[in-house]
Design an enzyme around this catalytic site. Sequence first.
Site, PDB file in Angstrom:
ATOM      1  N   TYR A  84       1.084 -13.060  -4.595  1.00  0.00           N
ATOM      2  CA  TYR A  84       2.327 -13.622  -5.119  1.00  0.00           C
ATOM      3  C   TYR A  84       3.328 -13.980  -4.021  1.00  0.00           C
ATOM      4  CZ  TYR A  84       0.608 -11.706  -9.534  1.00  0.00           C
ATOM      5  OH  TYR A  84      -0.144 -11.416 -10.634  1.00  0.00           O
ATOM      6  N   ARG A 110      -4.077   2.223  17.303  1.00  0.00           N
ATOM      7  CA  ARG A 110      -3.369   2.239  16.024  1.00  0.00           C
ATOM      8  C   ARG A 110      -1.910   2.663  16.104  1.00  0.00           C
ATOM      9  NH1 ARG A 110      -7.278   5.128  11.553  1.00  0.00           N
ATOM     10  NH2 ARG A 110      -9.266   4.291  12.250  1.00  0.00           N
ATOM     11  N   HIS A 152      -8.993  -7.556  12.516  1.00  0.00           N
ATOM     12  CA  HIS A 152      -8.576  -6.197  12.143  1.00  0.00           C
ATOM     13  C   HIS A 152      -9.399  -5.686  10.947  1.00  0.00           C
ATOM     14  CE1 HIS A 152      -5.605  -2.962  12.528  1.00  0.00           C
ATOM     15  NE2 HIS A 152      -5.589  -2.878  11.210  1.00  0.00           N
TER      16      HIS A 152
END
Length: 821
Positions: free
Chosen positions: A121, A31, A77
């Site tokens: 969007y 990570r 993921h």
Amino acid sequence: MIEGEKLIPINIEDEMKSSYIDYSMSVIISRALPDVRDGLKPVHRRVLYGMYQLNIFSKSSYKKSARIVGEVLGKYHPHGDISVYDTMVRMAQKWISRYPLIDGQGNFGSLDSDPPAAMRYTEVKMKKISEEMLSDINKNTVNMKLNFDDSLEEPTVLPTRIPNLLINGSSGIAVGMATNIPPHNLKETIEAICAYIDSNNSLSIEKIIKYIKAPDFPTGGIIYGYNGVKNYFLTGRGRLIIRAKIHIEEIQGRKSIVVDEIPYQVNKSDMISKTIGLIKNGKIEELYQVRDESDRNGLRIVYVLKQNTNPEILLNKLFQYTSLQTYFNVNIIALVKGKPSQLNIRDLIQNFLYHRHDVIIRRTKYELKKCKDRIHILKGFLKILNSLNNMIQFIKNSKNRNDATKKLITEFNLSEHQSKSILDLRLQSLTSMEQNKIKEEHDELIKKNFFLENVLFKYSVRTDIIKKELLEIKRKYSDSRRTQIDYSGNEGKINIEDLIENKQVVLTISHAGYIKRTSLSEYKRQGRGGVGNRGAIARESDFFKHLLVATNHQYLLLFTKKGKCFWLRVYEIPEGSKISKGRAIQNIIDLKKDDKVNAYVLVNNLTDKKYIKNHYVMMVTKNGIVKKTSLYHYSRPRKYGINAIIIRKDDSLLKAVLTKGDSHVFVALQSGRIIRFSEKNVRPTGRNSFGVIGITCSIEKDEVIGMICVENIIIKMGYLLVVSKNGFGKRSKIEDYRLTNRGGKGVKTINTTKKVGCLISIKYVKEEDDLMIIKKSGIIIRISISDIRVMGRNTQGVRLINLKNNDAIADVAKIYSKVIS
């Protein structure tokens, strides 16, 4: 307990240690820390690989962000859609990434930390530079690993052609460690790598610095000082000071500080709101207004200054209290062969080149295998080209494809693979033109095969390829440096003196306690007897009382009539024009309402121990008491002031002078009498003492008007200048005043008639000095000392300045012939 199960006792302390180590290594590797080779964390790598799998390249149309997030989430993921989308957003933000890897369309947030629009969007596609990171990934250039459910494969690293960790940097917080790597300019980085290759991998860090100057942040700004850069280049750790890029403008008659670029990772709106808070809290009083005038064309923040504010001093405060100056703590930690390592700038270059060599070797092996396979096929074609009729006859007489394959292998000595390829040939390939093409292709592949084998076995050939590819990257994507470097910076120890010219200035103080600083160049020299220039418009019932000529870097000690001492740097005094009124001293120092500043001493340095121990402050009160104290006792002032002298009832501190301990002291009374005695007759005492008698006032209501101290070695080089209330003055020889013991009545120095007026000032002057005289009305005249005649003690002198309408002299100041060092 279920049958067949058994309990195994485990020490909980050992289990917690083991589990925590496993957890921390998972966070570090999976990570938080980037891989030194491609500069990416797993989530960044998966985003790019997911877009590659969907063929969303730079020339493709934009695709909804939600589509990519779903692809990455479902395949590679499984840690939540927010983490994937936030990563995509940061990779697209121009103020976060020096070279963005994703091209975003829609609302992707702002410098004010406005959140981006929802993923449904916004739309994205790869940047062209991202394709360079995935180049040759289909040629077995990197290792692949199974995804979380073992259903698919994903790359463990990308075969990047760009040094991404250097040009884009990285940051992350792991367990027990953190990384914070700044971005660098691509052009500088590639030039450094090429120089490293040319030096046969022996280029030192000192020489790398000549190519990579410093970090290059996407938001620009200025790196202030260079030690932090050198430190992290050498060790991988360092502290950078980053300042905003500003310029001074005059907007609607007011000086303004305009910010063009802010430091990296600074939230613009937070910075502005905190600055406004500082104004309201009174920490920054010099600001009139703060405006954000940023638009789509660029950043612009305007700090409008109050009148008579020094922009350099205000800028110093803004650097100190706001995010116009920030710190970037560099800590280069990255994964090297799966382990976190502290790296310097040379290590980053070295590991990137190791990776490029590995990629090129694997790519070459892949291409060499393809090349050899194709040569093998073409050799089969060439064998049967001269026996086409026989080949066709064998094929026609065969029972099936397998039978034809076996006959071709036997009759023409072909491999099974060659035989099958011949059977797959179209008839048009048997024309003479096509036969020539086969021969040409074979010859070209033989050459290619030779080159690829050279690449595998010759290190120098591989480095040439790496260098050639890097120079092509440089040609395509390089740009100019955005972040400037201020090599003269003193690593965050803000020294305002570096910003302010040490020029001569005039300090004027009114009777009511208003003070200002004006450039000496505003006062032009006039002849004796002139009318003077307008100095300022005095407030009602106020008049100008004191005039000092100083330099910006000096210290000004302020002594009150009650015996307190405060200090200021001269440049901290508000600047004003000749006609401005100044600022109340009470607003600058913490002065009580019933107290008043009466005396001022200019000091060159209060930090030099030798200087302060070799100087003294000589004081005199209105009633003729003198006191000498070491300057050392005044070198550590407090906010509320310190005691300078104990004042008796019906007395007040009048004058203070800086001495070296061996001066001749002249104390003058308004009646026109002066006493001269040696400073050695006054023993040094502490701050909390009364002092001793310096001069005796023989006339009722007589009082001291001034004191000068002249060093013994220069006393005969100058003259004693006296000035009366009605504008008369004269120079007299020092020998005219005999040396006596302190406590006497003194001798006459000027005839104080009604026409002349009482004595108001005495000065020690030289021929080359100038004199500044200020009237109570604010009119100031500057005249040359050489214009004033040398006369005896018992005379009235000559007119120095014309007075009208009951005006009077307020104060006199001497201008030294050269700037005080």
